[in-house]
Design an enzyme around this catalytic site. Structure first.
Site, PDB file in Angstrom:
ATOM      1  CG  ASP A 195       4.800  -0.035   3.218  1.00  0.00           C
ATOM      2  OD1 ASP A 195       3.919  -0.366   4.040  1.00  0.00           O
ATOM      3  OD2 ASP A 195       4.565   0.195   2.021  1.00  0.00           O
TER       4      ASP A 195
ATOM      5  CD  GLU B 293       4.260   4.554  -0.203  1.00  0.00           C
ATOM      6  OE1 GLU B 293       3.751   4.392  -1.334  1.00  0.00           O
ATOM      7  OE2 GLU B 293       4.563   3.613   0.542  1.00  0.00           O
TER       8      GLU B 293
ATOM      9  CG  HIS C 263       0.463   0.359  -0.321  1.00  0.00           C
ATOM     10  ND1 HIS C 263       1.484  -0.047  -1.128  1.00  0.00           N
ATOM     11  CD2 HIS C 263      -0.511  -0.592  -0.424  1.00  0.00           C
ATOM     12  CE1 HIS C 263       1.164  -1.193  -1.707  1.00  0.00           C
ATOM     13  NE2 HIS C 263      -0.043  -1.548  -1.292  1.00  0.00           N
TER      14      HIS C 263
END
Length: 644
Positions: A178, A34, A173
């Site tokens: 993920d 991220e 997310h």
């Protein structure tokens, strides 16, 4: 009437060595990041999540928030849920990245849209001056696009694929979630391609580009090939040779032609025509390279582009007449220079040599009693032109200087070329100096190569050894520039016993002496025909002879680099009346010369002593390399115009 049962092909289980790295034994590290944005240079990582798996089993997980050093944009907070307050106490990427690289060491890196994740990781490593380990990377987006149809998966987004393929984890997310979802997607996609014969990591990576079913079906051509060095021949419908190549590992190399790693349209066309693949197992790479050249010359396969016509080269040779001149011919006779790829290249080099030697370029046929009467010209003209003409005796030194240049007796003409370049430069005639520099570099390069190959072709027998990298040795028996035998001594095998065996079984090579073979007067005599200025080495290396520092093993003879220091004078085996390579194919001698130049190459034994001309062109090779590099450098003005 009873119908007999159909005859089915016998099932064949693949051996482990045919699978390269089996997928069940491959370690994958599935990673997800991220970030604060989409630019690896301007944005930063805020979270790393990774899962290490092998054979469907989770081996470990890596997860941490990362402090980017500034506030996270609100739009990113809305997508990921990661706030600035959450990462306030988190470690910086400088503390996180080394741990992640250690976690992923030795594994295949997998990511959904791997280009995005690896770009951020590489940028972070570059900012910390950490060398990027360059792992094998697999992208599940590309794999999904290859495996699934648009109807089955209209989108390749992770959330869509996780739902379609039944992943146990729903993407959120957040990096670790993920990554876990990507693991399930990866396993589902691998299960799909397993039904199509993809069982190893190499096959999986090769599967990503598009491959036709017909091309993939012909993979069976490689099933019976050994994992050994050699030559392979693709055969066509009429059993003709379509393509010939060499390989360190025959099975692996041939198999690549039936995968997506082969992108050349010409090769795909060849594979479509191929009906089978023949092979010749070789002892090592040198034997494979030589046998490839011989097979190319014998078959001239349509899909090979080089080395099919070894006799198409051009040679510069002195004519046999009272007033000799340099001419371009197909077959070298006596003292010659070459081969050249084109007649134009041969003529250009010949004109340069003739200019500095004073050798005539006119085509007038002159008898021994005639006089050469070309008149001097301001520009161009015959280099041998004189106001009062010249007879055969006056002209003879010009031809002698060319013979001395080609055989390495003297480098006077090369020195004259270099002096002329200096003269032009001193007078600031830079364009003329550059043109002569390029012409001289071409002369030096071709002279050095011909003289080196001729040195190999002169030897009645040369036995060379090269370490195989595993404690053993690769042996080659060279006779007059041709490979006569090859063998290997694996680690623990007495090497000299192998040498004796391959020498006893080596081919007999009869050199082509050209004109000298038809006349006793022209037959070279080693005692009566000394050539001064020849650097030499001892004819044999006997491991049993005492030395100041005995070698560690029987074949640790002096290397070629050590031979360069010898300056002993000795008679030469051949003089001017023989072709430079004694009939050996130039490309084969060239392959052998490159093999000799490899690190660790050793001379085990030689019949006459390996020697190159002391006054040959080899000493000017470094200068020629600098000259070629200078010719390729563009001026600042040219670079500016090219960028506009």
């Amino acid at each position: 009437m009873s119908v007999p049962d159909p005859v089915l092909p016998a099932a064949r289980q693949l051996a482990f060595d045919e699978l390269d790295t089996p997928l069940y034994a491959t370690t994958f590290v599935v990673v997800d990041l991220e970030t604060t944005g989409t630019s690896p240079d301007g944005d930063a990582i805020t979270e790393i999540g990774a899962v290490k798996v092998r054979g469907g089993e989770v081996l470990g997980e890596f997860a941490t928030l990362v402090n980017p050093g500034y506030e996270i944009p609100p739009a990113i907070v809305q997508i990921t849920g990661i706030t600035t307050a959450m990462v306030y106490a988190a470690p910086r990427i400088e503390a996180v990245l080394p741990g992640f690289l250690e976690f992923a060491a030795g594994a295949v890196l997998v990511a959904h849209n791997a280009r995005f994740d690896t770009a951020f990781l590489k940028a972070a490593a570059a900012r910390q001056d950490i060398p990027w380990p360059n792992p094998q990377v697999l992208c599940t987006v590309k794999l999904a696009r290859r495996v699934l149809t648009r109807d089955e998966a209209p989108s390749a987004r992770l959330g869509v694929l996780a739902q379609i393929l039944g992943a146990s984890t729903t993407p959120t997310h957040r990096a670790l979630d993920d990554a876990r979802a990507t693991v399930d997607v990866l396993h589902a996609l691998i299960a799909r391609v397993g039904n199509q014969g993809v069982q190893s990591l190499t096959e999986l990576l090769d599967y990503l580009p598009g491959v036709t079913g017909t091309q993939r079906a012909k993979r069976t051509f490689a099933n019976d090939l050994p994992a050994a060095p050699g030559v392979y021949l693709f055969r066509g419908p009429s059993d003709e040779a379509l393509y010939i190549g060499t390989a360190v590992n025959l099975r692996r190399r041939v198999r690549n032609y039936f995968t997506g790693s082969e992108t050349r349209g010409r090769m795909k066309e060849m594979v479509a025509l191929a009906q089978r693949v023949d092979h010749v197992v070789c002892a090592h790479g040198l034997e494979a390279g030589v046998r490839e050249l011989r097979l190319l010359a014998a078959h001239a396969p349509p899909y090979n582009r080089r080395s099919k016509f070894p006799k198409r080269g051009w040679w510069l040779t002195l004519t046999d007449e009272p007033f000799p001149r340099l001419v371009a011919v197909r077959t070298p006779t006596r003292t010659a220079l070459g081969p050249f790829n084109s007649r134009a290249d041969a003529v250009d080099v010949g004109l340069t040599i003739a200019e500095f030697a004073g050798l005539r370029t006119c085509a007038t046929r002159l008898t021994r009693a005639a006089r050469h009467m070309c008149q001097p010209a301001i520009v161009g003209g015959c280099p041998a032109a004189r106001d009062d003409g010249s007879d055969a005796a006056t002209y003879a030194p010009a031809a002698g200087s060319v013979r001395d240049l080609l055989t390495g007796r003297s480098d006077t003409l090369l020195r004259a070329m270099l002096e002329r370049i200096e003269t032009y430069s001193t007078a600031e005639h830079f364009e003329a100096a550059a043109r002569l520099r390029d012409r001289t570099a071409a002369v030096v390069t071709k002279l050095a190569r011909t003289q080196r190959l001729a040195a190999l072709a002169r030897l009645a027998e040369l036995i060379i050894a090269l370490p195989d990298g595993a404690g053993g040795w690769e042996f080659s028996v060279i006779r007059h520039g041709r490979l006569a035998a090859a063998g290997v001594a694996r680690r623990g095998t007495p090497p000299m016993a192998v040498v004796d065996q391959i020498v006893a079984a080596a081919e007999t090579v009869v050199p082509d002496l050209g004109d000298a073979a038809t006349s006793k007067e022209r037959t070279p005599s080693r005692a009566a025909m000394p050539i001064p200025g020849i650097a030499d080495v001892s004819a044999t290396t006997d491991p049993s002879e005492p030395t100041a520092e005995p070698p560690a093993s029987p074949i640790m003879a002096p290397s070629l680099a050590e031979f360069a220091g010898s300056r002993a004078e000795r008679p030469a085996m051949f003089a001017h009346d023989v072709p430079p390579l004694l009939g050996a194919p130039p490309e084969e001698v060239g392959v052998i010369a490159r093999w000799l130049a490899k690190p660790g190459a050793r001379i085990v034994r030689t019949s006459d002593g390996y020697c190159e001309p002391l006054h040959g062109a080899a000493r000017w090779v470094a200068w020629a390399q600098l000259a070629r590099e200078a010719a390729e450098v563009r001026s600042e003005q040219e670079q500016y115009l090219a960028e506009r």
